[in-house]
Design a protein around this motif. Structure first.
Motif, PDB file in Angstrom:
ATOM      1  N   VAL A  60       2.716 -16.162  13.355  1.00  0.00           N
ATOM      2  CA  VAL A  60       1.198 -15.512  12.722  1.00  0.00           C
ATOM      3  C   VAL A  60       1.388 -14.008  12.444  1.00  0.00           C
ATOM      4  O   VAL A  60       1.653 -13.897  13.543  1.00  0.00           O
ATOM      5  CB  VAL A  60       0.366 -15.893  12.759  1.00  0.00           C
ATOM      6  N   VAL A  61       2.056 -13.533  10.582  1.00  0.00           N
ATOM      7  CA  VAL A  61       1.720 -12.408  10.693  1.00  0.00           C
ATOM      8  C   VAL A  61       0.603 -11.776  10.057  1.00  0.00           C
ATOM      9  O   VAL A  61       0.588 -12.009   9.082  1.00  0.00           O
ATOM     10  CB  VAL A  61       3.397 -11.860  10.115  1.00  0.00           C
ATOM     11  N   SER A  62       0.069 -11.241  10.622  1.00  0.00           N
ATOM     12  CA  SER A  62      -1.183 -10.527  10.039  1.00  0.00           C
ATOM     13  C   SER A  62      -1.337  -8.878   9.854  1.00  0.00           C
ATOM     14  O   SER A  62      -0.792  -8.460  10.419  1.00  0.00           O
ATOM     15  CB  SER A  62      -2.662 -10.245  11.084  1.00  0.00           C
ATOM     16  N   LEU A  63      -1.709  -9.044   8.003  1.00  0.00           N
ATOM     17  CA  LEU A  63      -1.352  -7.716   7.722  1.00  0.00           C
ATOM     18  C   LEU A  63      -2.750  -7.914   6.785  1.00  0.00           C
ATOM     19  O   LEU A  63      -3.465  -9.128   6.453  1.00  0.00           O
ATOM     20  CB  LEU A  63      -0.385  -7.642   6.244  1.00  0.00           C
TER      21      LEU A  63
ATOM     22  N   PHE B   6      -1.938  -1.639   2.114  1.00  0.00           N
ATOM     23  CA  PHE B   6      -1.259  -2.273   3.327  1.00  0.00           C
ATOM     24  C   PHE B   6      -1.779  -1.160   3.734  1.00  0.00           C
ATOM     25  O   PHE B   6      -1.048  -0.487   5.112  1.00  0.00           O
ATOM     26  CB  PHE B   6      -0.110  -3.064   3.216  1.00  0.00           C
ATOM     27  N   THR B   7      -2.443  -1.713   5.450  1.00  0.00           N
ATOM     28  CA  THR B   7      -2.723  -0.385   6.467  1.00  0.00           C
ATOM     29  C   THR B   7      -0.958  -0.852   7.609  1.00  0.00           C
ATOM     30  O   THR B   7      -0.736   0.259   8.135  1.00  0.00           O
ATOM     31  CB  THR B   7      -3.366  -1.177   7.485  1.00  0.00           C
ATOM     32  N   GLN B   8       0.115  -1.753   7.396  1.00  0.00           N
ATOM     33  CA  GLN B   8       0.982  -1.994   7.800  1.00  0.00           C
ATOM     34  C   GLN B   8       1.761  -1.470   7.316  1.00  0.00           C
ATOM     35  O   GLN B   8       2.355  -1.973   5.756  1.00  0.00           O
ATOM     36  CB  GLN B   8       1.553  -3.132   8.713  1.00  0.00           C
ATOM     37  N   LYS B   9       2.234  -0.298   7.673  1.00  0.00           N
ATOM     38  CA  LYS B   9       3.384   0.353   6.682  1.00  0.00           C
ATOM     39  C   LYS B   9       4.584  -0.300   6.749  1.00  0.00           C
ATOM     40  O   LYS B   9       5.588  -0.542   5.505  1.00  0.00           O
ATOM     41  CB  LYS B   9       4.060   1.961   6.758  1.00  0.00           C
ATOM     42  N   THR B  10       5.296  -0.792   7.657  1.00  0.00           N
ATOM     43  CA  THR B  10       6.635  -1.558   7.772  1.00  0.00           C
ATOM     44  C   THR B  10       6.922  -2.236   9.100  1.00  0.00           C
ATOM     45  O   THR B  10       5.808  -2.090  10.229  1.00  0.00           O
ATOM     46  CB  THR B  10       7.881   0.288   8.653  1.00  0.00           C
ATOM     47  N   ILE B  11       7.529  -2.971   8.545  1.00  0.00           N
ATOM     48  CA  ILE B  11       6.889  -4.445   9.593  1.00  0.00           C
ATOM     49  C   ILE B  11       8.763  -5.033  10.407  1.00  0.00           C
ATOM     50  O   ILE B  11       9.838  -4.760   9.437  1.00  0.00           O
ATOM     51  CB  ILE B  11       6.282  -5.473   8.984  1.00  0.00           C
TER      52      ILE B  11
ATOM     53  N   GLU C 116      16.583  -7.141   4.446  1.00  0.00           N
ATOM     54  CA  GLU C 116      15.376  -6.611   4.363  1.00  0.00           C
ATOM     55  C   GLU C 116      15.118  -6.617   2.955  1.00  0.00           C
ATOM     56  O   GLU C 116      15.518  -7.551   2.480  1.00  0.00           O
ATOM     57  CB  GLU C 116      15.986  -4.606   3.821  1.00  0.00           C
ATOM     58  N   TYR C 117      13.647  -6.741   3.127  1.00  0.00           N
ATOM     59  CA  TYR C 117      12.536  -7.306   2.253  1.00  0.00           C
ATOM     60  C   TYR C 117      11.262  -6.437   1.739  1.00  0.00           C
ATOM     61  O   TYR C 117      11.433  -5.580   2.156  1.00  0.00           O
ATOM     62  CB  TYR C 117      11.486  -8.668   3.086  1.00  0.00           C
ATOM     63  N   VAL C 118      11.128  -6.756   0.919  1.00  0.00           N
ATOM     64  CA  VAL C 118       9.706  -6.054   0.419  1.00  0.00           C
ATOM     65  C   VAL C 118       8.466  -6.788   0.033  1.00  0.00           C
ATOM     66  O   VAL C 118       8.624  -7.565   0.116  1.00  0.00           O
ATOM     67  CB  VAL C 118       9.920  -5.122  -1.409  1.00  0.00           C
ATOM     68  N   TYR C 119       7.710  -6.173   0.293  1.00  0.00           N
ATOM     69  CA  TYR C 119       6.631  -6.912   0.134  1.00  0.00           C
ATOM     70  C   TYR C 119       5.072  -6.269  -0.040  1.00  0.00           C
ATOM     71  O   TYR C 119       5.083  -4.926  -0.280  1.00  0.00           O
ATOM     72  CB  TYR C 119       5.557  -7.574   1.549  1.00  0.00           C
TER      73      TYR C 119
ATOM     74  N   PRO D 255       1.535  -0.073  -3.308  1.00  0.00           N
ATOM     75  CA  PRO D 255       3.082   0.279  -3.628  1.00  0.00           C
ATOM     76  C   PRO D 255       4.444  -0.799  -2.655  1.00  0.00           C
ATOM     77  O   PRO D 255       3.251  -1.659  -2.211  1.00  0.00           O
ATOM     78  CB  PRO D 255       3.319   1.424  -2.409  1.00  0.00           C
ATOM     79  N   GLN D 256       5.234  -1.155  -2.878  1.00  0.00           N
ATOM     80  CA  GLN D 256       5.982  -1.674  -2.226  1.00  0.00           C
ATOM     81  C   GLN D 256       6.421  -1.165  -0.445  1.00  0.00           C
ATOM     82  O   GLN D 256       6.895  -0.225  -0.261  1.00  0.00           O
ATOM     83  CB  GLN D 256       7.730  -1.758  -2.280  1.00  0.00           C
ATOM     84  N   TYR D 257       6.403  -2.277   0.135  1.00  0.00           N
ATOM     85  CA  TYR D 257       6.330  -1.648   1.646  1.00  0.00           C
ATOM     86  C   TYR D 257       7.751  -2.066   2.526  1.00  0.00           C
ATOM     87  O   TYR D 257       8.114  -3.547   1.806  1.00  0.00           O
ATOM     88  CB  TYR D 257       5.618  -2.126   2.547  1.00  0.00           C
ATOM     89  N   THR D 258       7.951  -2.190   3.548  1.00  0.00           N
ATOM     90  CA  THR D 258       9.468  -3.130   3.987  1.00  0.00           C
ATOM     91  C   THR D 258       8.841  -4.016   4.982  1.00  0.00           C
ATOM     92  O   THR D 258       8.821  -2.889   6.362  1.00  0.00           O
ATOM     93  CB  THR D 258      10.518  -1.562   4.516  1.00  0.00           C
ATOM     94  N   LEU D 259      10.118  -4.479   5.145  1.00  0.00           N
ATOM     95  CA  LEU D 259      10.289  -5.994   6.055  1.00  0.00           C
ATOM     96  C   LEU D 259      11.551  -5.952   6.553  1.00  0.00           C
ATOM     97  O   LEU D 259      12.112  -6.690   5.938  1.00  0.00           O
ATOM     98  CB  LEU D 259       9.517  -7.156   5.380  1.00  0.00           C
TER      99      LEU D 259
END
Length: 130
Positions: free
Chosen positions: A37-40, A47-52, A112-115, A123-127
């Motif tokens: 589980v990845v909690s965001l 999103f509070t998480q900017k990069t994962i 590389e993905y965006v969420y 905005p689009q963030y990086t995963l």
């Protein structure tokens, strides 16, 4: 009349048994997947998480709506094509204010993905998957 009722009872029994078996198969598949589980968390417009950064594998995305004031969602897509949404990563239903929602199991490979959330919007963030 008794024969018709008996036939209906038998048909209903088979239908219920089949549905129960389907549910059990889905639960077994979820357990076999051993998804992490990845909690965001989403706040107003972000999103509070900017990069994962993750390893290859199976994931369930848990999205928290922290006082955004309306429903939020979740979109994950390859960075090379943000319009190619990975539908299994969508939350199963829009996440109400001050609650959480989850996606289905999503298998990610290296890349590389965006969420982002089009409902918030963010905005689009990086995963990154290594």
């Amino acid at each position: 009349m008794k024969k018709i009722i008996s036939i209906l009872v038998i048909i209903l029994s088979f239908t219920l048994t089949g549905n129960a078996q389907d549910s059990m198969k889905k639960e077994a598949m979820m357990k076999d997947a051993k998804a992490t589980v990845v909690s965001l968390e989403q706040t107003k417009g972000a999103f509070t998480q900017k990069t994962i950064t993750l390893e290859e594998g199976a994931y369930i995305f848990e999205i928290s709506n922290n006082n955004v004031g309306h429903q939020v969602g979740f979109v994950l897509a390859p960075k090379s094509n943000p319009d190619a949404h990975i539908k299994t990563a969508y939350v199963t239903k829009a996440v109400d204010n001050n609650s959480k929602g989850t996606s289905n199991v999503t298998t990610l490979t290296k890349g590389e993905y965006v969420y982002f959330c089009p409902l918030n919007p963010t905005p689009q963030y990086t995963l990154i998957v290594k």
